[in-house]
Motif scaffolding. Structure first.
Motif, PDB file in Angstrom:
ATOM      1  N   MET A   1       0.853  -1.178   0.000  1.00 19.87           N
ATOM      2  CA  MET A   1       0.000   0.000   0.000  1.00 19.87           C
ATOM      3  C   MET A   1       0.889   1.229   0.000  1.00 19.87           C
TER       4      MET A   1
ATOM      5  N   ASP B   1      -8.740  -0.803   2.150  1.00 16.84           N
ATOM      6  CA  ASP B   1      -9.555  -1.965   2.524  1.00 16.84           C
ATOM      7  C   ASP B   1      -9.950  -2.762   1.283  1.00 16.84           C
ATOM      8  N   ALA B   2     -10.204  -2.042   0.177  1.00 13.57           N
ATOM      9  CA  ALA B   2     -10.591  -2.710  -1.070  1.00 13.57           C
ATOM     10  C   ALA B   2      -9.407  -3.404  -1.736  1.00 13.57           C
ATOM     11  N   ASP B   3      -8.212  -2.838  -1.578  1.00 15.07           N
ATOM     12  CA  ASP B   3      -7.007  -3.398  -2.209  1.00 15.07           C
ATOM     13  C   ASP B   3      -5.800  -2.989  -1.375  1.00 15.07           C
ATOM     14  N   ALA B   4      -5.271  -3.941  -0.631  1.00 15.22           N
ATOM     15  CA  ALA B   4      -4.159  -3.637   0.278  1.00 15.22           C
ATOM     16  C   ALA B   4      -2.917  -3.167  -0.465  1.00 15.22           C
ATOM     17  N   ASP B   5      -2.810  -3.483  -1.762  1.00 13.80           N
ATOM     18  CA  ASP B   5      -1.654  -3.076  -2.557  1.00 13.80           C
ATOM     19  C   ASP B   5      -1.920  -1.819  -3.377  1.00 13.80           C
ATOM     20  N   ALA B   6      -2.993  -1.130  -3.101  1.00 16.49           N
ATOM     21  CA  ALA B   6      -3.365   0.041  -3.901  1.00 16.49           C
ATOM     22  C   ALA B   6      -2.313   1.137  -3.808  1.00 16.49           C
TER      23      ALA B   6
ATOM     24  N   ARG C   1       5.481   0.846  -8.484  1.00 18.49           N
ATOM     25  CA  ARG C   1       5.115  -0.569  -8.555  1.00 18.49           C
ATOM     26  C   ARG C   1       6.299  -1.489  -8.280  1.00 18.49           C
TER      27      ARG C   1
END
Length: 198
Positions: free
Chosen positions: A1, A104-109, A197
């Motif tokens: 994140m 919460d929707a994507d821990a890697d966002a 990334r």
């Protein structure tokens, strides 16, 4: 994140960079949109603004008349500070809620906070990276005149009302130079995205 703050002076190309990052998969949280949301009709923030600045700041439909309010605070630092004290806590709370929802929707966002007044609000503690969109002041004046219909005097006044470039650039982990064409900006955004990334 990853939580990234994206800032820049007026007409610096910040919104273009935010759009490019969104196209690459970032979640963009727009501070200006949050400001509009927390000042919507019926909100506690709008009620507080009316109590402080008077009913003249409302349109007939009950929404905030931003130009009227702007005329009351622009060039009056003490009035602007009063307005900011009413608005900023609600914006901070709502932005934190949106950051949490994204993670919460994507821990890697990669979450990008598109925030024009980062330097003014002194908010630098929580960011993994601060990205500053930058173009010379004269070029930004020309953009405001040609693209947004400002008079030259108004454009210069708006730029002068913000913190100086040196102060904003001092916050930067990454500077994206938007003085060139859009392809040059895109290449810098691609480099940033690869870094994020990695």
């Amino acid at each position: 994140m990853t939580l990234l703050a994206l800032t820049g002076g007026i007409a610096s190309g910040k919104s273009t960079i935010a759009t490019m990052l969104a196209e690459r998969g970032a979640v963009v949280v727009d501070a200006d949109a949050i400001v509009r949301d927390v000042q919507s009709p019926g909100s506690p923030v709008l009620a507080a603004i009316v109590a402080e600045f008077g009913g003249d700041v409302l349109r007939p439909d009950g929404s905030l008349d931003r130009p009227v309010l702007g005329a009351q605070v622009f060039g009056h630092p003490e009035r602007l500070a009063t307005l900011n004290a009413l608005v900023h806590p609600a914006v901070r709370e709502e932005s934190q809620r949106r950051f949490r929802a994204a993670f919460d929707a994507d821990a890697d966002a990669v979450v990008v906070y598109d925030v024009p007044l980062l330097a003014e609000s002194r908010g630098t503690g929580e960011w993994d990276l601060v990205v500053v969109a930058h173009a010379p002041a004269e070029q930004r004046v020309q953009r405001l005149v040609s693209q947004r219909g400002f008079t030259e005097a108004d454009a210069r006044a708006r730029i002068a009302a913000q913190v100086g470039d040196d102060e904003r650039l001092a916050l930067a982990d990454v500077v994206i130079d938007t003085a060139g064409d859009v392809d040059a900006t895109r290449r810098q955004v691609d480099d940033l995205w690869e870094r994020l990334r990695a």
